[in-house]
Structure formats: structure tokens, C-alpha cells
Design an enzyme around this catalytic site. Structure first.
Site, PDB file in Angstrom:
ATOM      1  N   GLN A   1      35.740  43.554  46.784  1.00 18.26           N
ATOM      2  CA  GLN A   1      36.149  43.367  45.393  1.00 18.26           C
ATOM      3  C   GLN A   1      35.906  41.922  44.969  1.00 18.26           C
ATOM      4  O   GLN A   1      36.750  41.054  45.156  1.00 18.26           O
ATOM      5  CB  GLN A   1      37.626  43.737  45.216  1.00 18.26           C
ATOM      6  N   PHE A   2      34.750  41.685  44.359  1.00 18.64           N
ATOM      7  CA  PHE A   2      34.390  40.326  43.969  1.00 18.64           C
ATOM      8  C   PHE A   2      35.326  39.754  42.912  1.00 18.64           C
ATOM      9  O   PHE A   2      35.470  38.537  42.795  1.00 18.64           O
ATOM     10  CB  PHE A   2      32.936  40.258  43.483  1.00 18.64           C
ATOM     11  N   THR A   3      36.013  40.603  42.157  1.00 23.94           N
ATOM     12  CA  THR A   3      36.889  40.112  41.090  1.00 23.94           C
ATOM     13  C   THR A   3      38.085  39.325  41.631  1.00 23.94           C
ATOM     14  O   THR A   3      38.750  38.624  40.869  1.00 23.94           O
ATOM     15  CB  THR A   3      37.385  41.262  40.193  1.00 23.94           C
TER      16      THR A   3
END
Length: 146
Positions: free
Chosen positions: A78-80
Site C-alpha cells: 500500500q504505497f499510500t
């Protein structure tokens, strides 16, 4: 590298209506890989996750690790998690690693979890839009960063 760890009774990942991974008791990990991260950070975090004593013993005291209880892990990239929200109202993801760098590090992190004694490590689909479902146990949610 940042990991949001949640102790769960169960968790699953669905992509385009199809369940691609599911676990019973264990940990759901949301994993964000940063631009500056490398194998040292991934290895340290994998060992920390495998060893963190957040499951109850016979007295109900948090004294056992996911490895100790034979729990499963579901890891979701999850890059966020690397969002910078200090300025304006639109998050910046400039601190997140690009997919070509993040995916191998995410896979390395998962392999190191296995090497650390976690018997079952499952993943979502890297880069896909995923629906993540979980039953949080406790709730216990911890943010780890290296």
C-alpha cells in the site's frame, strides 16, 4: 518502510470480485515501501513483525508472537502509507518507491517473514485495486517504521 499491523481473527483480499488470498487468525499487514528503503529495512521489519508479542498467552497477557501461535500473515502492498499531507489537501506520494523498486522489496519482506518462522504468508496482488476485509481482534493496531 512503514507497516500498519493489525491482529485479526480473519482477513481477505478480493480483486475484481475474486478472493485472491484469505487467512484465519494472524496479522494483516499494510506495507508501504519508501524511495530510500532497502533490504536492511525490509529484513528488520520482517523480524520485528514475526517476533512482536501481541497475542495472548494462557493468562490473556500479550506475550506471544504470530510465530508462537502458528498464526498466518496477509501482507498487502500500500504505497499510500507514504503519503505526505503537510501541504494542501491533495496527498503527495513522492516519498513512495516506484513500483519497479517497491515490488521486489515487498516480495523480499514477505520472504524474510517466512525465513523468520511465520508458517503462512499470503499476499494481495501488487499494484491492483484491492478490497481488503478483516475482523480486527482486540482491536490491536500498531504502526511500525524503519
Amino acid at each position: 518502510m512503514r507497516v500498519v499491523l493489525q491482529r485479526v481473527k480473519s482477513a481477505s483480499v478480493t480483486v475484481e470480485g475474486e478472493t485472491v488470498a484469505s487467512i484465519g487468525e494472524g496479522l494483516l499487514l499494510l506495507v508501504g515501501v519508501g524511495r530510500e528503503d532497502g533490504e536492511a529495512e525490509a529484513g528488520w521489519l520482517a523480524e520485528k513483525v514475526a517476533s512482536l508479542r501481541i497475542f495472548g498467552d494462557e493468562q490473556g497477557k500479550m506475550n506471544l508472537s504470530v510465530r508462537d501461535v502458528g498464526g498466518e500473515v496477509l501482507a498487502v502492498s500500500q504505497f499510500t502509507l507514504l503519503a505526505d499531507t503537510r501541504k494542501g489537501n491533495r496527498p503527495s506520494f513522492i516519498r513512495a518507491a516506484d513500483p519497479e523498486r517497491a515490488e521486489p522489496l515487498f516480495e523480499y519482506f514477505c520472504e524474510r517473514l517466512r525465513e523468520a518462522g511465520v508458517s503462512s504468508v499470503k499476499t494481495g496482488v501488487f499494484g491492483a485495486v484491492m478490497d481488503v476485509a478483516l475482523v480486527n481482534a482486540g482491536p490491536v493496531t500498531i504502526v511500525l517504521e524503519r
